[in-house]
Design an enzyme around this catalytic site. Structure first.
Site, PDB file in Angstrom:
ATOM      1  NE  ARG A  66      -3.402  -5.661   1.152  1.00 59.36           N
ATOM      2  CZ  ARG A  66      -2.696  -4.761   1.826  1.00 59.36           C
ATOM      3  NH1 ARG A  66      -1.740  -4.084   1.225  1.00 59.36           N
ATOM      4  NH2 ARG A  66      -2.917  -4.534   3.107  1.00 59.36           N
ATOM      5  NE  ARG A 124       5.470  -1.514   4.526  1.00 55.76           N
ATOM      6  CZ  ARG A 124       4.413  -1.639   5.325  1.00 55.76           C
ATOM      7  NH1 ARG A 124       3.415  -2.432   4.971  1.00 55.76           N
ATOM      8  NH2 ARG A 124       4.347  -0.962   6.449  1.00 55.76           N
ATOM      9  NE  ARG A 135       4.861  -1.011  12.745  1.00 55.49           N
ATOM     10  CZ  ARG A 135       3.581  -0.923  12.410  1.00 55.49           C
ATOM     11  NH1 ARG A 135       3.234  -1.017  11.147  1.00 55.49           N
ATOM     12  NH2 ARG A 135       2.664  -0.752  13.321  1.00 55.49           N
ATOM     13  NE  ARG A 153      -3.464  11.675  -9.812  1.00 49.70           N
ATOM     14  CZ  ARG A 153      -4.589  12.301  -9.491  1.00 49.70           C
ATOM     15  NH1 ARG A 153      -5.003  12.311  -8.239  1.00 49.70           N
ATOM     16  NH2 ARG A 153      -5.301  12.920 -10.403  1.00 49.70           N
ATOM     17  CG  ASP A 179      -2.902  -3.644  14.133  1.00 50.48           C
ATOM     18  OD1 ASP A 179      -4.128  -3.775  14.283  1.00 50.48           O
ATOM     19  OD2 ASP A 179      -2.391  -3.365  13.020  1.00 50.48           O
ATOM     20  N   GLY A 236       0.811  -1.208   0.000  1.00 44.16           N
ATOM     21  CA  GLY A 236       0.000   0.000   0.000  1.00 44.16           C
ATOM     22  C   GLY A 236       0.845   1.259   0.000  1.00 44.16           C
ATOM     23  CB  SER A 292       0.528  -4.208   7.974  1.00 41.51           C
ATOM     24  OG  SER A 292      -0.111  -3.000   7.605  1.00 41.51           O
TER      25      SER A 292
END
Length: 235
Positions: free
Chosen positions: A87, A24, A217, A43, A204, A20, A90
């Site tokens: 995909r 990353r 992470r 963008r 989480d 996303g 997280s």
């Protein structure tokens, strides 16, 4: 070149990993790909193409939520010839046996609403992963010493959810985790004849309130990227 992707013909590989967060995507490309080069920054949505074990791979951000992902998935498949989209992202754990840092490989993705829902009218389409990709991802994870959770996830169209009753029903029905993109990815891929999968890291937990510290992470997300790449190119 499309409205949202400034890449040229040939810049996008047939295999695309989609985090996303565009930063990353940059980190994953620079960490896992050989000779990564920037192919899109329209963008601020970064996309890089390089090679993994000699195989061309693009790692391209999808943005947050199903409407954003839908734009990129449609253009990547329709205009650039992407055939495999995975995909990497997280998610929030929803079951007691799903722990922080665990990997979830999504067999199916339940949703309340998706950008594609208007096409189906009264039909409740069931978005599912490509079986060969899913099987290869499980094999790749096990080869790394991981025991991934395989099953259904929930793709929410809101981040700040105020429906505790909905969360309760998802948990009651065995949903492993919640994220915001996979259901639309699976639907777009099915419609356009591509393969899709979601490999997710539990960052989480909705039941315990735990959250993965930022300092830890990178390694956990790195395992997820490795699994996705080895699933796309099994030995």
């Amino acid at each position: 070149m499309t409205v949202h992707i400034g890449a040229k013909v040939g810049d996008i590989a047939e295999t695309v990993l989609m985090p996303g967060d565009p930063l990353r995507a940059k980190w994953a490309a620079e960490t896992f790909l050989d000779a990564p080069r920037l192919v899109n920054e329209v963008r601020g949505m970064l996309g890089y193409t390089g090679t993994y074990k000699g195989n061309p791979v693009t790692i391209h951000g999808s943005g947050m939520g199903m409407p954003s992902l839908s734009i990129y998935a449609n253009e990547l498949i329709r205009d650039f010839g992407a055939k495999t989209l995975i995909r990497i992202g997280s998610c929030g754990g929803m079951q007691p046996h799903v722990k922080i840092r665990d990997v979830i490989i999504a067999m199916s993705a339940t949703s309340l609403n998706t950008p594609s829902m208007g096409l189906f009218r009264e039909v409740n389409f069931a978005p599912t992963a490509d079986w060969a990709l899913l099987r290869a991802a499980v094999t790749a994870a096990e080869a790394m010493g991981q025991t991934p959770h395989v099953g259904g996830i929930y793709s929410s169209d809101v981040f700040y959810d105020e429906r505790p009753d909905l969360t309760e029903q998802m948990t009651r029905h065995g949903i492993l985790g919640v994220e915001m993109e996979a259901a639309e990815l699976y639907t777009v891929a099915a419609r356009l004849g591509a393969r899709a999968l979601a490999v997710l890291t539990v960052s989480d937990h909705l039941q315990t309130g735990e959250a993965l510290p930022s300092s830890e992470r990178e390694q956990s997300f790195g395992d997820m990227v490795q699994i996705a790449l080895d699933a796309a190119f099994p030995a």
